[in-house]
Design an enzyme around this catalytic site. Structure first.
Site, short mmCIF file in Angstrom:
data_model
loop_
_atom_site.label_atom_id
_atom_site.label_comp_id
_atom_site.label_asym_id
_atom_site.label_seq_id
_atom_site.Cartn_x
_atom_site.Cartn_y
_atom_site.Cartn_z
N ARG A 103 -11.96 -47.04 -7.65
CA ARG A 103 -10.63 -47.25 -7.02
C ARG A 103 -10.85 -48.11 -5.77
O ARG A 103 -11.75 -47.81 -4.98
CB ARG A 103 -9.93 -45.93 -6.66
CG ARG A 103 -9.45 -45.18 -7.90
CD ARG A 103 -8.50 -44.05 -7.55
NE ARG A 103 -7.15 -44.52 -7.29
CZ ARG A 103 -6.18 -43.72 -6.83
NH1 ARG A 103 -6.42 -42.46 -6.56
NH2 ARG A 103 -4.97 -44.20 -6.63
N ASP B 226 -4.92 -43.16 3.21
CA ASP B 226 -6.02 -43.65 2.37
C ASP B 226 -6.93 -44.55 3.19
O ASP B 226 -8.15 -44.51 3.06
CB ASP B 226 -5.48 -44.38 1.14
CG ASP B 226 -4.92 -43.39 0.14
OD1 ASP B 226 -3.75 -43.00 0.27
OD2 ASP B 226 -5.68 -42.97 -0.76
N CYS C 23 3.94 -37.75 -1.24
CA CYS C 23 2.78 -37.68 -2.14
C CYS C 23 2.07 -36.34 -1.97
O CYS C 23 2.74 -35.31 -1.75
CB CYS C 23 1.83 -38.85 -1.92
SG CYS C 23 0.63 -39.03 -3.26
N ASN D 122 -1.20 -46.03 2.66
CA ASN D 122 -1.07 -44.72 2.01
C ASN D 122 -0.18 -44.90 0.78
O ASN D 122 0.29 -46.01 0.49
CB ASN D 122 -0.46 -43.72 3.00
CG ASN D 122 -0.57 -42.28 2.52
OD1 ASN D 122 -1.64 -41.83 2.11
ND2 ASN D 122 0.52 -41.55 2.54
N LYS D 123 0.04 -43.82 0.05
CA LYS D 123 0.80 -43.87 -1.21
C LYS D 123 2.06 -44.71 -1.08
O LYS D 123 2.79 -44.61 -0.09
CB LYS D 123 1.17 -42.44 -1.61
CG LYS D 123 1.93 -42.30 -2.91
CD LYS D 123 1.17 -42.85 -4.09
CE LYS D 123 -0.26 -42.41 -4.05
NZ LYS D 123 -1.10 -42.75 -5.12
N LYS E 237 -11.50 -42.32 7.27
CA LYS E 237 -10.48 -43.15 6.62
C LYS E 237 -10.15 -44.38 7.48
O LYS E 237 -9.28 -45.16 7.14
CB LYS E 237 -9.23 -42.33 6.32
CG LYS E 237 -9.51 -41.25 5.27
CD LYS E 237 -8.35 -40.33 5.12
CE LYS E 237 -8.65 -39.26 4.09
NZ LYS E 237 -7.61 -38.22 4.06
N ARG F 283 -8.41 -36.95 -7.38
CA ARG F 283 -7.61 -37.88 -6.57
C ARG F 283 -7.40 -37.31 -5.16
O ARG F 283 -7.71 -36.17 -4.89
CB ARG F 283 -6.28 -38.22 -7.25
CG ARG F 283 -5.45 -37.01 -7.67
CD ARG F 283 -3.99 -37.27 -7.53
NE ARG F 283 -3.64 -37.57 -6.17
CZ ARG F 283 -3.47 -36.66 -5.20
NH1 ARG F 283 -3.63 -35.37 -5.45
NH2 ARG F 283 -3.13 -37.02 -3.98
N GLY F 284 -6.84 -38.20 -4.31
CA GLY F 284 -6.73 -37.85 -2.88
C GLY F 284 -7.91 -38.49 -2.17
O GLY F 284 -9.05 -38.37 -2.63
N ALA F 285 -7.60 -39.19 -1.07
CA ALA F 285 -8.63 -40.00 -0.42
C ALA F 285 -9.85 -39.19 0.03
O ALA F 285 -11.00 -39.65 -0.09
CB ALA F 285 -8.02 -40.75 0.76
P1 RI2 Z 1 -5.88 -36.52 1.37
C1 RI2 Z 1 -3.64 -40.00 -1.97
O1 RI2 Z 1 -3.89 -41.05 -2.85
C2 RI2 Z 1 -2.29 -40.13 -1.30
O2 RI2 Z 1 -1.95 -41.46 -0.96
C3 RI2 Z 1 -2.54 -39.27 -0.09
O3 RI2 Z 1 -1.59 -39.46 0.95
C4 RI2 Z 1 -3.92 -39.74 0.31
O4 RI2 Z 1 -4.61 -39.92 -0.93
C5 RI2 Z 1 -4.69 -38.86 1.24
O5 RI2 Z 1 -4.96 -37.62 0.63
P2 RI2 Z 1 -3.99 -40.85 -4.46
O6 RI2 Z 1 -5.44 -40.52 -4.74
O7 RI2 Z 1 -7.23 -37.13 1.58
O8 RI2 Z 1 -3.03 -39.80 -4.91
O9 RI2 Z 1 -5.20 -36.15 2.66
O10 RI2 Z 1 -3.64 -42.21 -5.01
O11 RI2 Z 1 -5.89 -35.36 0.38
#
Ligand code: RI2
Length: 309
Positions: free
Chosen positions: A61, A196, A127, A206-207, A232, A18-20
């Site tokens: 996703r 995101d 988040c 974003n979250k 992004k 996870r994380g964009a």
């Molecule tokens: P980075 C995450 O989504 C959060 O919303 C976070 O702020 C965003 O991705 C960006 O993350 P999720 O996958 O790319 O937890 O900066 O739903 O790590």
């Protein structure tokens, strides 16, 4: 479908990855590995197979445009390739290049963003964003004394990951529940969140809860910084496309039998923060205002802008 594609799609869907930024790199890397191990001999079949693989990954996703951009920059050379070898090579090279550039962008954002943090600052993050955490960790690495409030971020509680990351980086960290954001904001100088997706008008997806954090920051005159690699940015929003906000299973919010039958549960994963609540977008190209996003998109797209409408 090849194992690497279905297992990566499943890891993204179930949020094991996870994380964009991370999901974009996972998608690009999965396609490169798929191309590397491809055992077929027919160019047209490969083109069909890679398109299908991209669709499977994209279906995992829906919200973060980073995944779309990572996958499309990986397969961009396939349609025009005239041999199977050239098509495979372009996927392998593009996928690897995307991942390397993505990691470099996160490191660059850390260096640029850290300059915005002053010694003694009180910060808030929401988040778990590797880009935002990178900025804070870099400032602390440079010797700045900062204090960070990190939100729990229900229902997945990614805030627990964040406080671990920050603590590992030696940051003075305090965990708060999401509903404490406005109470605590009066002590905060600067907010750092991830992204995101960023639209052509500079709005942030974003979250869920990010918009509340940013509105509370605006009320308390705390500076809002969005840490976002430019992949992004969503060019399709220039032509009227809207961003799909993912809704996830209600089992993430309540336990079975906990609420009366007939009561509904709504579990949106992201929200939209209008550009007017954002002071700075910190990218690998530098710091910009939300109003500058459109120009960056146009420049990055060049002539391919005409393919998007
Ligand atoms: P980075 C995450 O989504 C959060 O919303 C976070 O702020 C965003 O991705 C960006 O993350 P999720 O996958 O790319 O937890 O900066 O739903 O790590």
């Amino acid at each position: 479908m090849n194992d690497i594609i279905s297992s990566t799609a499943s890891d993204i869907l179930t949020m094991r990855v996870r994380g964009a930024g991370r999901i974009a790199r996972a998608g690009a890397t999965a396609l490169a590995t798929y191309a590397e191990n491809y055992s077929g001999h027919d160019l047209e079949q490969f083109k069909t197979d890679i398109r299908n693989a991209a669709e499977v990954l994209l279906g995992s996703r829906p919200t973060a445009v980073s995944l779309w951009n990572g996958i499309h920059s990986t397969i961009k050379g396939v349609e025009s390739a005239s041999t199977l070898e050239a098509a495979r090579d372009s996927v392998i090279v593009n996928g690897r290049e995307f991942s390397v550039a993505s990691e470099q962008a996160v490191r660059k954002i850390a260096r640029i963003g850290a300059k915005r943090i002053k010694d003694g600052d009180v910060l808030m993050t929401h988040c778990n964003s590797s880009a935002a955490i990178g900025v804070i960790a870099e400032a602390v690495r440079q010797g700045k004394d900062v204090k960070v409030y990190a939100t729990e971020s229900r229902p997945w509680r990614q805030g627990i990951l964040t406080v671990r990351d920050l603590s590992d980086a030696g940051v003075d960290t305090t965990l708060i529940i999401d509903s404490a954001v406005r109470t605590v904001m009066s002590r905060v100088d600067r907010v750092f969140v991830g992204a995101d997706t960023i639209t052509s008008s500079g709005s942030l997806i974003n979250k869920v809860g990010t918009s509340q954090v940013c509105m509370a920051a605006s009320e308390a005159r705390a500076e809002v910084n969005v840490c976002s690699e430019t992949y992004k940015f969503s060019p399709k929003t220039m032509f009227g496309d809207t961003v799909t906000i993912e809704e996830r299973d209600i089992g993430e919010v309540i336990r079975p039998g906990e609420i009366p039958e007939g009561v509904k549960v709504f579990n949106p994963v992201f929200d939209t923060t209008p550009a007017k609540y954002i002071d700075n977008i910190i990218t690998e190209l530098g710091i910009m205002s939300p109003g500058a996003v459109y120009g960056v998109m146009v420049k990055q797209l060049g002539d391919s802008i005409f393919d998007l409408e």
